[in-house]
Design an enzyme around this catalytic site. Sequence first.
Site, PDB file in Angstrom:
ATOM      1  N   SER A 168     -48.408  -3.449   0.621  1.00 23.05           N
ATOM      2  CA  SER A 168     -47.860  -4.023   1.839  1.00 23.05           C
ATOM      3  C   SER A 168     -46.421  -3.570   1.990  1.00 23.05           C
ATOM      4  O   SER A 168     -45.586  -3.862   1.135  1.00 23.05           O
ATOM      5  CB  SER A 168     -47.914  -5.551   1.827  1.00 23.05           C
ATOM      6  N   TRP A 197     -58.388  -2.059  12.761  1.00 24.38           N
ATOM      7  CA  TRP A 197     -59.063  -1.905  14.044  1.00 24.38           C
ATOM      8  C   TRP A 197     -58.898  -3.098  14.975  1.00 24.38           C
ATOM      9  O   TRP A 197     -58.884  -2.934  16.188  1.00 24.38           O
ATOM     10  CB  TRP A 197     -60.556  -1.667  13.826  1.00 24.38           C
TER      11      TRP A 197
END
EC number: 4.1.2.11
Length: 510
Positions: free
Chosen positions: A213, A325
């Site tokens: 991250s 997505w």
Amino acid sequence: MAVFISSSGSPGRATATTTTTTTLLLAVLAAAAAAGLLLAPVAARGSPPEHDKQLQLQQQEDDRIPGLPGQPNGVAFGMYGGYVTIDDNNGRALYYWFQEADTADPAAAPLVLWLNGGPGCSSIGLGAMQELGPFRVHTNGESLLLNEYAWNKAANILFAESPAGVVFSYSNTSSDLSMGDDKMAQDTYTFLVKWFERFPHYNYREFYIAGESGHFIPQLSQVVYRNRNNSPFINFQGLLVSSGLTNDHEDMIGMFELWWHHGLISDETRDSGLKVCPGTSFMHPTPECTEVWNKALAEQGNINPYTIYTPTCDREPSPYQRRFWAPHGRAAPPPLMLPPYDPCAVFNSINYLNLPEVQTALHANVSGIVEYPWTVCSNTIFDQWGQAADDLLPVYRELIQAGLRVWVYSGDTDSVVPVSSTRRSLAALELPVKTSWYPWYMAPTEREVGGWSVQYEGLTYVSPSGAGHLVPVHRPAQAFLLFKQFLKGEPMPAEEKNDILLPSEKAPFY
């Protein structure tokens, strides 16, 4: 009740008055002791009272994991798992799974916290079970295999499910599930403080923060660094960031460039994307950027964006894919795993971690408060994510200025946070180059390139060859070597100069 006694007289002169006073003092102290009014002796500075030590030992023992269902033989390291409450009022608690170092001297090994991003994805289901943990889940979803390249062979590894709402971690207050970058960093820091209180013998170990991250790792590192003078002492030494978004503007440009250079999108889509998307947020894109992004995804077709040259899984999409997505309205196949190659490996972890006997062994969901089935990512956390920084470069500058060890790495087959994005963002730091771009090898005598690296003043970047977004999944040996070099603070091994053939010295291709 406080008793103050004063006396007068010269030393060595015993008088009736002092004798009477002494007798009276003894009587008062005896009465106070009988009533339980005397305070216990003050413990040495930095040492918890004896009853606190006993409580810590009991909490540790309660969290000890003797073994897991389907665990193979030959496991010699200790494991602990359980909950750390970070907000008593809201009932917010984070789950952790800790694996002691599987080394000759685990007491001397450093401590590393691993976090997966998403936001909202599981450090247990991804990091521990598919990437760098000591086990891999068998295809039957019921037993475990040993991971030859487990990172606890070099360090003590602490996996934390953060923030609350990520699978095993929970909150009794629904508003806690509306998260953002700053709140996530503060919650995880609170978790660390309380974890160190439970395991105080790790306070002075070298401590590092690692994970996938670009936001969580540097932001938490900043909070830990800024609290360096607070109690408990945390011997924070550095951070290791994998496949992380760093600067939305530069990352967006790098993404469309990689898509185009790899033949995944048309010239028109590249031009449109470079026109409308730089400057927009990855988590909260503009409608104009979303429209272009959707066109790009349609042109790419059914590929796995996390590793573009490997086959996709023919089963239902994994929640992990939504991190890429979902902002643009499309789902895709789950992440892959090598070796052995299994494009649907994420479902093995899902099946295993949903077994009641596994959750019992892990001390997870012991109260049954998590009513939904375990899954690798939380859609609720992702969908409700609020505040998200668009530029982490100032945070990196602060951490570099502090003298912390800062490494960043990413795979060259990842199209989600591609090499081109990370290199553009790091270039924006404008750091002096110590060692220019060079190939590295698994050993100085190896002939096959393991990847590439560049050393800046205060930061090292590494790109393992052939790796995707989850580097330890696709290139476990290279990832483990990278991890060991990071802990030692040594660069990736280069091939000896006299072994490198110039183009004129190489044999012809015909």
